[in-house]
Scaffold this motif. Structure first.
Motif, PDB file in Angstrom:
ATOM      1  N   ASN A  61     -47.104  14.023  79.982  1.00 26.80           N
ATOM      2  CA  ASN A  61     -48.024  13.393  79.042  1.00 26.80           C
ATOM      3  C   ASN A  61     -48.824  12.371  79.834  1.00 26.80           C
ATOM      4  N   GLU A 102     -50.839  11.094  69.169  1.00 28.82           N
ATOM      5  CA  GLU A 102     -50.406  12.399  69.657  1.00 28.82           C
ATOM      6  C   GLU A 102     -50.827  12.559  71.114  1.00 28.82           C
ATOM      7  N   ARG A 158     -51.367  18.565  74.875  1.00 30.81           N
ATOM      8  CA  ARG A 158     -50.250  19.330  74.320  1.00 30.81           C
ATOM      9  C   ARG A 158     -50.485  20.838  74.495  1.00 30.81           C
ATOM     10  N   THR A 187     -43.231  21.614  71.275  1.00 31.58           N
ATOM     11  CA  THR A 187     -44.544  21.343  71.858  1.00 31.58           C
ATOM     12  C   THR A 187     -44.351  20.608  73.175  1.00 31.58           C
ATOM     13  N   THR A 213     -45.589  16.162  76.033  1.00 32.47           N
ATOM     14  CA  THR A 213     -45.493  15.015  75.126  1.00 32.47           C
ATOM     15  C   THR A 213     -44.672  13.856  75.685  1.00 32.47           C
TER      16      THR A 213
END
Length: 420
Positions: free
Chosen positions: A69, A76, A80, A93, A96
Motif C-alpha cells: 500500500n 481506501e 488495490r 483485496t 492494502t
C-alpha cells in the motif's frame, strides 16, 4: 513460473506472459528486491495481467502475494487489486497493507495442473504486485530483504553464477545519453562493445519515457551527440518519441555494438581492485547473464557499478574546507561550513490533453495531504522533490510515490474548476 517441489509454486509477477495494462517497473530493485508489475492507469483500472502456470500436484493451496500500500492512511488504499485463479476471484483485496509485505490472498482448490492466473486492477492508481506464492501449508514467506533474495533464488533455481557468459572489449552499463555516446565512440575505435540498459528504450531522461531535451555545449563531440540527442522540444512533449527512433537506429547501425535492453546489472565481480565482470538479470524474464571485459564504463546515473566495485563515494554536500572552495555570493547555500545530506531532488514531468468533452476523474483523498488546495494540469522540471530525511537513492520509491500524489492531487483540484 518456477516450481521447487510438489507443495510450493512461486511466480515472479514480471514473468507474466500477458501483462495486459500492467507495466514492469524495474527502478527500485536495490531498494525492494525485484522488478514488479505496476498498474499505471491514471485513475482508470488497467487491463488484467494474465499467465498460466503448471502445478505439480492438485489440491488446496494457500496464496500469498508480495505487494504494497503505497499511500497508507485513513482512506481506501490507492492501489488495490484482486487475484483470480482459474476464473475464481480470491477472497482478499490486495495492496492494502503499508510497506512491501506478503499479503494473504486466500486459499484455492487446484483441480487442473495447468492453471490460469490474473491480476485485476481495481483503481488505476499504481497498484503493484511483486510475486505470488502458492503453498499447501499456511506459511508466510520470508520478508527481510537479504533473506528474501536468497529465498527467491532457491524458489527459481538460480545459481550463484549466471548460466551464460559473454566477453567484450568494453562493457557499458547504462544506455542513457552518456552510455550511448560512449558506445558509439568505442565502436568507432573498432572495439567490440556491449551496451546494457535496464529499460526497453535508450536515452534515459532524454527518452520518450521522460522527455527532457538535451542541452549543453557538445564541443568536439557534436557529431556523436547529434546522433543520439533529443531536440529542444518542450519538456514532456510527445514529439520526443521521434528522437527515440533516431537514437536506436544510430546505435543499431554499428555491427560491433551489441545492445542488451531490459537487462539490469546487479553486481560487479572484482579482483585486485579491478572489475573483472558484471552480472545482469533480465527485468521481464529473470534470466541472468555475465559480461566479461578488460574495460567497464559506469553510465548507470547513480554510480552503481563503482559502488558495487567498492569505489570511494560520498553523498550530499561536502564542507567548504574539504576542497577549499567557496562562493561568497551564495554563502551557505553553495559553500556550507559543515557537510550535510542536501542534494538535488527528483523531478517529474507530466502533461494533460484537452479531449474536447467531459472526462471524469476519481477522488484521491490519499493525495490531499501533499497538495492541499494547489491545482495544476501539467508539471515541468521544477516539479522537484527532495527532503533531508530522505535519501535520493535509498528512498527513491518513496520519493517517486510522493510525486504521484502531487500529480493526482493537483490534477483532481484542477478538475473541480468548471473549465476543466
Amino acid at each position: 513460473m518456477n516450481l521447487n517441489d510438489r507443495q510450493h509454486v512461486f511466480i515472479e509477477a514480471e514473468n507474466f506472459e500477458n501483462k495486459g495494462g500492467w507495466v514492469v517497473d524495474p527502478q527500485f530493485v536495490e531498494q525492494m528486491g525485484s522488478p514488479y508489475l505496476l498498474a499505471h492507469g491514471l485513475g482508470s483500472p488497467v487491463e488484467n495481467a494474465r499467465t498460466r502456470i503448471e502445478f505439480p500436484a492438485m489440491g488446496q493451496y494457500h496464496v500469498w502475494v508480495r505487494t504494497k500500500n503505497w499511500a497508507p492512511g485513513n482512506w481506501e488504499a490507492a492501489g488495490r487489486f484482486k487475484l483470480i485463479v482459474n476464473r475464481v476471484e480470491l477472497e482478499h483485496t490486495l495492496g492494502t497493507k503499508p510497506g512491501w509485505n506478503w499479503q494473504y490472498a486466500g486459499n484455492v482448490e487446484i483441480n487442473e495442473t495447468s492453471t490460469s492466473i490474473e491480476l485485476r486492477d481495481l483503481t488505476g492508481f499504481e497498484g503493484r504486485c511483486d510475486a505470488i506464492y502458492f503453498c499447501s501449508e499456511y506459511q508466510e514467506p520470508l520478508g527481510q530483504l537479504e533473506e528474501l533474495d536468497n529465498w527467491r533464488k532457491k524458489m527459481v533455481g538460480e545459481s550463484d553464477r549466471p548460466n551464460k557468459t559473454d566477453s567484450f572489449d568494453v562493457v557499458i552499463v547504462g544506455g542513457r545519453i552518456a552510455g550511448c555516446a560512449a558506445a558509439i565512440a568505442a565502436a568507432e575505435k573498432g572495439l567490440n562493445v556491449a551496451l546494457i540498459h535496464d529499460r526497453p528504450i535508450l536515452g534515459g531522461n532524454a527518452s520518450s519515457e521522460t522527455r527532457v531535451h538535451t542541452e549543453g555545449i557538445p564541443w568536439h563531440s557534436k557529431r556523436i551527440i547529434s546522433m543520439i540527442n533529443t531536440k529542444h522540444w518542450p519538456n514532456g512533449s510527445p514529439l520526443a518519441k521521434q528522437d527515440d527512433r533516431k537514437r536506436h537506429e544510430n546505435i543499431e547501425k554499428y555491427e560491433n555494438i551489441h545492445l542488451y535492453l531490459q537487462w539490469r546489472a546487479f553486481t560487479a565481480i572484482t579482483e585486485n581492485n579491478s572489475i573483472e565482470s558484471v552480472d545482469t538479470r533480465h527485468t521481464a524474464t529473470g534470466e541472468t547473464r555475465r559480461f566479461n571485459a578488460p574495460f567497464f564504463i559506469d553510465c548507470t546515473g547513480d554510480g552503481w557499478l563503482g559502488f558495487w566495485a567498492g569505489a570511494e563515494m560520498m553523498y550530499g554536500r561536502e564542507p567548504v574546507s574539504k576542497y577549499d572552495e567557496s562562493w561568497p555570493k551564495y554563502g551557505e547555500l553553495w559553500s556550507p561550513n559543515e557537510g550535510d545530506n542536501r542534494v538535488m531532488g527528483s523531478s517529474v514531468l507530466w502533461r494533460t490533453i484537452d479531449t474536447g468533452e467531459p472526462v471524469d476523474f476519481p477522488q484521491v483523498p490519499w493525495s490531499m495531504e501533499v497538495v492541499g488546495n494547489f491545482e495544476a494540469i501539467e508539471g515541468t522540471w521544477h516539479w522537484e522533490f527532495s527532503h533531508n530525511d530522505l535519501h535520493q537513492v535509498n528512498d527513491s520509491e518513496i520519493i517517486r510515490d510522493h510525486m504521484f500524489k502531487a500529480i493526482y492531487g493537483s490534477f483532481y483540484n484542477a478538475k473541480q474548476q468548471p473549465e476543466n
